[in-house]
Design a protein around this motif. Structure first.
Motif, PDB file in Angstrom:
ATOM      1  N   LEU A   1      42.076  56.021  56.585  1.00  0.00           N
ATOM      2  CA  LEU A   1      42.199  57.448  56.907  1.00  0.00           C
ATOM      3  C   LEU A   1      41.510  58.307  55.847  1.00  0.00           C
ATOM      4  N   LYS A   2      41.744  57.972  54.594  1.00  0.00           N
ATOM      5  CA  LYS A   2      41.167  58.743  53.493  1.00  0.00           C
ATOM      6  C   LYS A   2      39.640  58.691  53.539  1.00  0.00           C
ATOM      7  N   ASN A   3      39.079  57.507  53.756  1.00  0.00           N
ATOM      8  CA  ASN A   3      37.620  57.370  53.836  1.00  0.00           C
ATOM      9  C   ASN A   3      37.049  58.192  54.985  1.00  0.00           C
ATOM     10  N   HIS A   4      37.711  58.158  56.131  1.00  0.00           N
ATOM     11  CA  HIS A   4      37.262  58.924  57.300  1.00  0.00           C
ATOM     12  C   HIS A   4      37.320  60.435  57.010  1.00  0.00           C
ATOM     13  N   LEU A   5      38.411  60.880  56.410  1.00  0.00           N
ATOM     14  CA  LEU A   5      38.575  62.304  56.100  1.00  0.00           C
ATOM     15  C   LEU A   5      37.575  62.767  55.041  1.00  0.00           C
ATOM     16  N   GLU A   6      37.343  61.953  54.033  1.00  0.00           N
ATOM     17  CA  GLU A   6      36.387  62.328  52.980  1.00  0.00           C
ATOM     18  C   GLU A   6      34.957  62.358  53.512  1.00  0.00           C
ATOM     19  N   LYS A   7      34.673  61.509  54.481  1.00  0.00           N
ATOM     20  CA  LYS A   7      33.339  61.476  55.074  1.00  0.00           C
ATOM     21  C   LYS A   7      33.094  62.704  55.951  1.00  0.00           C
ATOM     22  N   LEU A   8      34.061  63.050  56.810  1.00  0.00           N
ATOM     23  CA  LEU A   8      33.875  64.153  57.758  1.00  0.00           C
ATOM     24  C   LEU A   8      34.304  65.514  57.215  1.00  0.00           C
ATOM     25  N   GLN A   9      35.176  65.530  56.212  1.00  0.00           N
ATOM     26  CA  GLN A   9      35.654  66.745  55.549  1.00  0.00           C
ATOM     27  C   GLN A   9      36.083  67.866  56.507  1.00  0.00           C
ATOM     28  N   PRO A  10      37.048  67.579  57.388  1.00  0.00           N
ATOM     29  CA  PRO A  10      37.509  68.647  58.281  1.00  0.00           C
ATOM     30  C   PRO A  10      38.350  69.672  57.518  1.00  0.00           C
ATOM     31  N   ALA A  11      38.352  70.879  58.008  1.00  0.00           N
ATOM     32  CA  ALA A  11      39.272  71.880  57.463  1.00  0.00           C
ATOM     33  C   ALA A  11      40.673  71.464  57.889  1.00  0.00           C
TER      34      ALA A  11
END
Length: 183
Positions: A40-50
């Motif tokens: 989850l962290k890798n996905h969030l850091e890659k896409l950087q959603p607000a």
């Protein structure tokens, strides 16, 4: 000759004491929260959603929108480290129930100092959820928390922490933190 024989004998002893088998990967005894957290962290850091963040401490409430690059997911997910049941010291402390698409881990005895009382993981129609109840207590501090996480594939849907903390000679404080990525 005698020296060569001694060296050969010592070498044979050393080699026979080494484990020549390739190291086998052991599967975790309990649900692997750390792997989910990292994905989850890798996905969030890659896409950087607000994200939309709701914080309530006692009667004070604040709701803010945080732009993606400003979110520190390492810090946000720090509490998930507390619910890793695969630490060697916790082995054998939990009863495991498998109920269809759900796994439930319950602490076998309340006498232990383990902080995770229960953990439930569900997978329904590709939507995953995790709910953990934690406790912590010292001579001067008591805390209870409920951590909830929902995700689909590697995409976070919501992350919530509800808690209560009590320090000796002070009031009990309740708090809630909810984070929802704005996909």
């Amino acid at each position: 000759m005698r020296l060569s024989l001694s060296i050969a004998f010592a070498l044979a002893v050393l080699l026979s004491s080494c484990n020549m088998d390739p190291k086998k990967e052991e599967s975790p005894a309990y649900f692997d929260v750390k792997t989910v957290e990292n994905r989850l962290k890798n996905h969030l850091e890659k896409l950087q959603p607000a994200v939309e963040q709701y914080v309530a401490i006692g009667q004070k409430v604040e709701k803010v929108k945080i732009e993606g690059p400003s979110v520190n997911w390492e810090n946000q997910f720090k509490l998930l480290d507390d619910i890793d049941l695969n630490k060697p010291v916790l082995e054998g402390l939990y009863k495991v129930d498998s109920l269809g698409q759900s796994l439930r881990y319950e602490l076998l005895t309340e006498d232990t100092k383990a902080s995770v009382i229960s953990l439930e993981v569900k997978d329904r129609d590709g939507m995953n959820s995790l709910v953990a109840y934690l406790r912590g207590e010292t001579l001067v501090h008591k805390a209870n928390r409920k951590i909830s996480l929902k995700w689909k594939d590697d995409q976070l849907i919501s992350y919530e922490v509800h808690g209560l903390t009590k320090v000796v000679m002070q009031d009990t404080v309740t708090y809630t933190v909810e984070i929802k990525p704005l996909w």
